[in-house]
Scaffold this motif. Sequence first.
Motif, PDB file in Angstrom:
ATOM      1  N   ALA A 140       0.132   8.902  -6.526  1.00 55.64           N
ATOM      2  CA  ALA A 140       0.471  10.316  -6.393  1.00 55.64           C
ATOM      3  C   ALA A 140       1.527  10.762  -7.406  1.00 55.64           C
ATOM      4  N   GLY A 141       1.933   9.853  -8.305  1.00 56.43           N
ATOM      5  CA  GLY A 141       2.934  10.211  -9.306  1.00 56.43           C
ATOM      6  C   GLY A 141       4.343  10.286  -8.765  1.00 56.43           C
TER       7      GLY A 141
ATOM      8  N   VAL B 218       0.827  -1.206   0.000  1.00 55.78           N
ATOM      9  CA  VAL B 218       0.000   0.000   0.000  1.00 55.78           C
ATOM     10  C   VAL B 218       0.862   1.257   0.000  1.00 55.78           C
ATOM     11  N   ARG B 219       1.985   1.225   0.704  1.00 52.88           N
ATOM     12  CA  ARG B 219       2.913   2.361   0.642  1.00 52.88           C
ATOM     13  C   ARG B 219       3.300   2.649  -0.813  1.00 52.88           C
ATOM     14  N   ALA B 220       3.691   1.602  -1.536  1.00 53.92           N
ATOM     15  CA  ALA B 220       4.097   1.777  -2.929  1.00 53.92           C
ATOM     16  C   ALA B 220       2.932   2.256  -3.787  1.00 53.92           C
ATOM     17  N   GLU B 221       1.753   1.684  -3.568  1.00 60.15           N
ATOM     18  CA  GLU B 221       0.593   2.053  -4.380  1.00 60.15           C
ATOM     19  C   GLU B 221       0.177   3.507  -4.145  1.00 60.15           C
ATOM     20  N   ILE B 222       0.291   3.979  -2.914  1.00 62.33           N
ATOM     21  CA  ILE B 222      -0.032   5.379  -2.624  1.00 62.33           C
ATOM     22  C   ILE B 222       0.923   6.305  -3.373  1.00 62.33           C
ATOM     23  N   ASP B 223       2.217   5.979  -3.347  1.00 63.01           N
ATOM     24  CA  ASP B 223       3.185   6.819  -4.046  1.00 63.01           C
ATOM     25  C   ASP B 223       2.994   6.757  -5.555  1.00 63.01           C
ATOM     26  N   LEU B 224       2.653   5.591  -6.069  1.00 62.40           N
ATOM     27  CA  LEU B 224       2.387   5.486  -7.504  1.00 62.40           C
ATOM     28  C   LEU B 224       1.166   6.312  -7.895  1.00 62.40           C
TER      29      LEU B 224
ATOM     30  N   ALA C 175       5.319  -2.602 -11.570  1.00 63.88           N
ATOM     31  CA  ALA C 175       4.535  -1.395 -11.849  1.00 63.88           C
ATOM     32  C   ALA C 175       5.320  -0.145 -11.471  1.00 63.88           C
ATOM     33  N   THR C 176       6.040  -0.229 -10.369  1.00 66.58           N
ATOM     34  CA  THR C 176       6.864   0.901  -9.942  1.00 66.58           C
ATOM     35  C   THR C 176       7.970   1.179 -10.948  1.00 66.58           C
ATOM     36  N   LEU C 177       8.675   0.143 -11.360  1.00 64.07           N
ATOM     37  CA  LEU C 177       9.760   0.297 -12.321  1.00 64.07           C
ATOM     38  C   LEU C 177       9.256   0.836 -13.657  1.00 64.07           C
ATOM     39  N   ALA C 178       8.084   0.364 -14.076  1.00 63.88           N
ATOM     40  CA  ALA C 178       7.524   0.812 -15.353  1.00 63.88           C
ATOM     41  C   ALA C 178       7.244   2.304 -15.338  1.00 63.88           C
ATOM     42  N   ASN C 179       6.945   2.850 -14.172  1.00 67.35           N
ATOM     43  CA  ASN C 179       6.628   4.273 -14.066  1.00 67.35           C
ATOM     44  C   ASN C 179       7.858   5.155 -13.919  1.00 67.35           C
TER      45      ASN C 179
ATOM     46  N   PRO D 287       6.884   7.584  -8.383  1.00 67.33           N
ATOM     47  CA  PRO D 287       7.417   6.212  -8.480  1.00 67.33           C
ATOM     48  C   PRO D 287       8.766   6.030  -7.799  1.00 67.33           C
ATOM     49  N   ALA D 288       9.600   7.067  -7.773  1.00 66.12           N
ATOM     50  CA  ALA D 288      10.903   6.927  -7.118  1.00 66.12           C
ATOM     51  C   ALA D 288      10.738   6.620  -5.634  1.00 66.12           C
ATOM     52  N   GLU D 289       9.745   7.262  -4.989  1.00 62.49           N
ATOM     53  CA  GLU D 289       9.476   7.007  -3.576  1.00 62.49           C
ATOM     54  C   GLU D 289       8.849   5.619  -3.368  1.00 62.49           C
ATOM     55  N   ALA D 290       8.166   5.108  -4.389  1.00 62.58           N
ATOM     56  CA  ALA D 290       7.516   3.791  -4.282  1.00 62.58           C
ATOM     57  C   ALA D 290       8.516   2.647  -4.372  1.00 62.58           C
ATOM     58  N   LEU D 291       9.709   2.921  -4.892  1.00 59.78           N
ATOM     59  CA  LEU D 291      10.656   1.844  -5.167  1.00 59.78           C
ATOM     60  C   LEU D 291      11.109   1.124  -3.898  1.00 59.78           C
TER      61      LEU D 291
END
Length: 286
Positions: free
Chosen positions: A169-170, A161-167, A204-208, A172-176
């Motif tokens: 919000a645009g 969920v941490r990663a999904e929230i950052d994704l 999904a994070t890497l793709a963004n 992705p670097a924070e989601a990694l």
Amino acid sequence: MDEFLRDAAFGGSPGADVSRAAAYGTPRQRWLAAVVLGGQGRYAAATALLTELRHTPDPVLASLAASTLASQRRQVGGHAAARRLDGEALARLAGVAPVADDPDCVDAAGALADALTGLAADAIGAGGPSRRLLVVAADTVERLGGTERHRWRSRVRLDWVRAEIDLAAGRPAEALEPAERAVATATAAGAVRHRVKSRMVLAATLANLHDAVSKGRAEALLECDVHHNEALGLHPLVWPCALLLGGLRPDGAHAWHERAKGVLSCVLLRADPTARSLAAASVWVP
């Protein structure tokens, strides 16, 4: 039977046949069977078990059943329906001491973490204070105590969920970092289903991130997991991976989208009417 079900729900055999436990098991064994069935995309069978278990006198098991059904509703884009179920899961724990004494978080502490993390995940798709809810969930998990081994499942779900929230919000670097941590935690726990879901979140994070190296890494993860998930029977993870690959490969986008829709249609054939209705109305589902 308990060890067999644990391995199917949280270990190395997510494709196992749990029909005997679903029909004849104890309430806790039937909940574990429902977890496995949901992971396999057999939503109608899982929903039947979870609907019954939501009304069991055991508040922890009732809470776990409600939050498990909420997770399955989110998988078909039903975030608002999931939010009601996660609210129910939280309410069932009123007055229950959050004891952490189970290696896979099948206890009062794990049920509380599931409900709070679920509410944060619901807010991503349905609107609401997802980050604030996640902070509450994370603080709760930290205060519950127990060893790292006891809290692996709660930590993995928090990092998803941490990663999904950052994704969302645009960022992705924070989601990694949380995405990579979820993969590491699930891998160390030997939890195959959680590991492949974590790999999908990481992809999904890497793709963004939009650089060539990250894109190549995302494609490699997704290609591997599409085939791996099909072999394991984890169909709810196949179609999102195929959609992500379609986004990464414009030349083959149509073929990947058709593959995603084909797998999803098979999943929905084994879903209950509510899940099919939620999927049809969702902007998240192709």
